[in-house]
Design a protein around this motif. Structure first.
Motif, PDB file in Angstrom:
ATOM      1  N   SER A  55       0.821  -1.216   0.000  1.00 48.22           N
ATOM      2  CA  SER A  55       0.000   0.000   0.000  1.00 48.22           C
ATOM      3  C   SER A  55       0.855   1.266   0.000  1.00 48.22           C
ATOM      4  N   THR A  56       2.109   1.158   0.399  1.00 49.91           N
ATOM      5  CA  THR A  56       3.012   2.313   0.355  1.00 49.91           C
ATOM      6  C   THR A  56       3.817   2.346  -0.934  1.00 49.91           C
ATOM      7  N   GLY A  57       3.489   1.449  -1.866  1.00 49.27           N
ATOM      8  CA  GLY A  57       4.075   1.541  -3.196  1.00 49.27           C
ATOM      9  C   GLY A  57       5.273   0.665  -3.477  1.00 49.27           C
ATOM     10  N   MET A  58       5.628  -0.232  -2.580  1.00 48.51           N
ATOM     11  CA  MET A  58       6.758  -1.113  -2.869  1.00 48.51           C
ATOM     12  C   MET A  58       6.351  -2.077  -3.981  1.00 48.51           C
ATOM     13  N   SER A  59       7.248  -2.292  -4.911  1.00 49.04           N
ATOM     14  CA  SER A  59       6.961  -3.198  -6.022  1.00 49.04           C
ATOM     15  C   SER A  59       6.928  -4.643  -5.542  1.00 49.04           C
ATOM     16  N   ILE A  60       6.211  -5.462  -6.275  1.00 45.01           N
ATOM     17  CA  ILE A  60       6.166  -6.892  -5.968  1.00 45.01           C
ATOM     18  C   ILE A  60       7.574  -7.476  -6.029  1.00 45.01           C
ATOM     19  N   ALA A  61       8.363  -7.048  -6.998  1.00 45.53           N
ATOM     20  CA  ALA A  61       9.736  -7.558  -7.123  1.00 45.53           C
ATOM     21  C   ALA A  61      10.554  -7.242  -5.875  1.00 45.53           C
ATOM     22  N   ASP A  62      10.435  -6.007  -5.373  1.00 43.22           N
ATOM     23  CA  ASP A  62      11.169  -5.643  -4.155  1.00 43.22           C
ATOM     24  C   ASP A  62      10.630  -6.393  -2.944  1.00 43.22           C
ATOM     25  N   MET A  63       9.325  -6.582  -2.903  1.00 44.38           N
ATOM     26  CA  MET A  63       8.747  -7.351  -1.808  1.00 44.38           C
ATOM     27  C   MET A  63       9.266  -8.790  -1.835  1.00 44.38           C
ATOM     28  N   CYS A  64       9.370  -9.366  -3.024  1.00 44.79           N
ATOM     29  CA  CYS A  64       9.903 -10.730  -3.149  1.00 44.79           C
ATOM     30  C   CYS A  64      11.352 -10.782  -2.692  1.00 44.79           C
ATOM     31  N   ARG A  65      12.133  -9.780  -3.061  1.00 46.20           N
ATOM     32  CA  ARG A  65      13.527  -9.729  -2.625  1.00 46.20           C
ATOM     33  C   ARG A  65      13.611  -9.633  -1.113  1.00 46.20           C
ATOM     34  N   TYR A  66      12.785  -8.789  -0.523  1.00 44.38           N
ATOM     35  CA  TYR A  66      12.759  -8.660   0.930  1.00 44.38           C
ATOM     36  C   TYR A  66      12.399  -9.995   1.580  1.00 44.38           C
ATOM     37  N   ALA A  67      11.381 -10.660   1.061  1.00 47.54           N
ATOM     38  CA  ALA A  67      10.953 -11.958   1.607  1.00 47.54           C
ATOM     39  C   ALA A  67      12.065 -12.989   1.480  1.00 47.54           C
ATOM     40  N   GLU A  68      12.767 -12.959   0.355  1.00 41.13           N
ATOM     41  CA  GLU A  68      13.886 -13.886   0.134  1.00 41.13           C
ATOM     42  C   GLU A  68      14.979 -13.654   1.177  1.00 41.13           C
ATOM     43  N   LEU A  69      15.305 -12.390   1.411  1.00 38.19           N
ATOM     44  CA  LEU A  69      16.319 -12.053   2.409  1.00 38.19           C
ATOM     45  C   LEU A  69      15.870 -12.470   3.802  1.00 38.19           C
ATOM     46  N   ARG A  70      14.610 -12.257   4.095  1.00 36.25           N
ATOM     47  CA  ARG A  70      14.063 -12.637   5.406  1.00 36.25           C
ATOM     48  C   ARG A  70      14.203 -14.138   5.632  1.00 36.25           C
ATOM     49  N   ARG A  71      13.887 -14.913   4.616  1.00 34.02           N
ATOM     50  CA  ARG A  71      14.008 -16.368   4.742  1.00 34.02           C
ATOM     51  C   ARG A  71      15.458 -16.801   4.889  1.00 34.02           C
ATOM     52  N   ALA A  77      19.897  -8.962   7.867  1.00 30.78           N
ATOM     53  CA  ALA A  77      19.176  -7.866   8.517  1.00 30.78           C
ATOM     54  C   ALA A  77      19.639  -6.495   8.016  1.00 30.78           C
ATOM     55  N   GLY A  78      20.912  -6.329   7.807  1.00 27.41           N
ATOM     56  CA  GLY A  78      21.425  -5.045   7.323  1.00 27.41           C
ATOM     57  C   GLY A  78      20.889  -4.696   5.949  1.00 27.41           C
ATOM     58  N   GLU A  79      20.866  -5.660   5.059  1.00 23.58           N
ATOM     59  CA  GLU A  79      20.348  -5.414   3.707  1.00 23.58           C
ATOM     60  C   GLU A  79      18.844  -5.130   3.747  1.00 23.58           C
ATOM     61  N   ARG A  80      18.130  -5.843   4.600  1.00 22.06           N
ATOM     62  CA  ARG A  80      16.691  -5.592   4.732  1.00 22.06           C
ATOM     63  C   ARG A  80      16.442  -4.197   5.285  1.00 22.06           C
ATOM     64  N   ARG A  81      17.244  -3.792   6.265  1.00 21.34           N
ATOM     65  CA  ARG A  81      17.104  -2.444   6.823  1.00 21.34           C
ATOM     66  C   ARG A  81      17.323  -1.394   5.751  1.00 21.34           C
ATOM     67  N   LEU A  82      18.367  -1.583   4.937  1.00 27.82           N
ATOM     68  CA  LEU A  82      18.633  -0.629   3.851  1.00 27.82           C
ATOM     69  C   LEU A  82      17.476  -0.564   2.866  1.00 27.82           C
ATOM     70  N   MET A  83      16.907  -1.711   2.539  1.00 24.63           N
ATOM     71  CA  MET A  83      15.745  -1.720   1.643  1.00 24.63           C
ATOM     72  C   MET A  83      14.602  -0.899   2.228  1.00 24.63           C
ATOM     73  N   LEU A  84      14.341  -1.111   3.517  1.00 23.66           N
ATOM     74  CA  LEU A  84      13.244  -0.391   4.159  1.00 23.66           C
ATOM     75  C   LEU A  84      13.553   1.094   4.288  1.00 23.66           C
ATOM     76  N   GLU A  85      14.800   1.442   4.547  1.00 25.81           N
ATOM     77  CA  GLU A  85      15.167   2.856   4.622  1.00 25.81           C
ATOM     78  C   GLU A  85      14.982   3.542   3.269  1.00 25.81           C
ATOM     79  N   ARG A  86      15.389   2.892   2.197  1.00 23.37           N
ATOM     80  CA  ARG A  86      15.188   3.464   0.854  1.00 23.37           C
ATOM     81  C   ARG A  86      13.702   3.613   0.553  1.00 23.37           C
ATOM     82  N   HIS A  87      12.939   2.591   0.907  1.00 26.20           N
ATOM     83  CA  HIS A  87      11.501   2.663   0.664  1.00 26.20           C
ATOM     84  C   HIS A  87      10.873   3.772   1.499  1.00 26.20           C
TER      85      HIS A  87
END
Length: 116
Positions: A55-71, A77-87
């Motif tokens: 709902s805040t506009g993150m692309s499905i591709a970025d969401m998939c990347r985030y989910a992949e990193l989470r798994r 955690a650092g890469e996920r934090r950077l993704m969220l900071e950019r978003h």
């Protein structure tokens, strides 16, 4: 809980939940004795977060990347934090744009109220 119950609770359709599972946004959901999906509370918490990202506009591709990193685990955690900071920066910029747009609308409404 069933896929219909999960869909109702998280505000998404059952088809969307199946799609999210198919593309890897959600892990393979547990199955009950009949082989039907059996969603747990932690699944709904993850779906709630995904809904916020979308709902805040993150692309499905970025969401998939985030989910992949989470798994992949805690070492990402650092890469996920950077993704969220950019978003977050993109969301904040969009809010600033919307705030300016709202001010323009308020100005115009005020002008109409003064003339009618």
């Amino acid at each position: 809980m069933t896929i219909q119950e999960a869909a109702r609770r998280c505000g998404l359709s059952a088809d969307t939940l199946r799609y999210y599972e198919r593309i890897g946004l959600i892990h393979a959901v547990g199955r009950n004795g009949s082989g039907h999906r059996d969603y747990a509370e932690h699944d709904l918490e993850w779906l709630d977060f995904l809904t916020k990202l979308r709902s805040t506009g993150m692309s499905i591709a970025d969401m998939c990347r985030y989910a992949e990193l989470r798994r992949a685990g805690a070492h990402t955690a650092g890469e996920r934090r950077l993704m969220l900071e950019r978003h977050r920066e993109k969301v904040a910029a969009r809010i600033a744009e919307l705030t300016q747009d709202l001010s323009a609308l308020d100005y115009k409404i005020k002008a109409y109220r003064e003339t009618t």
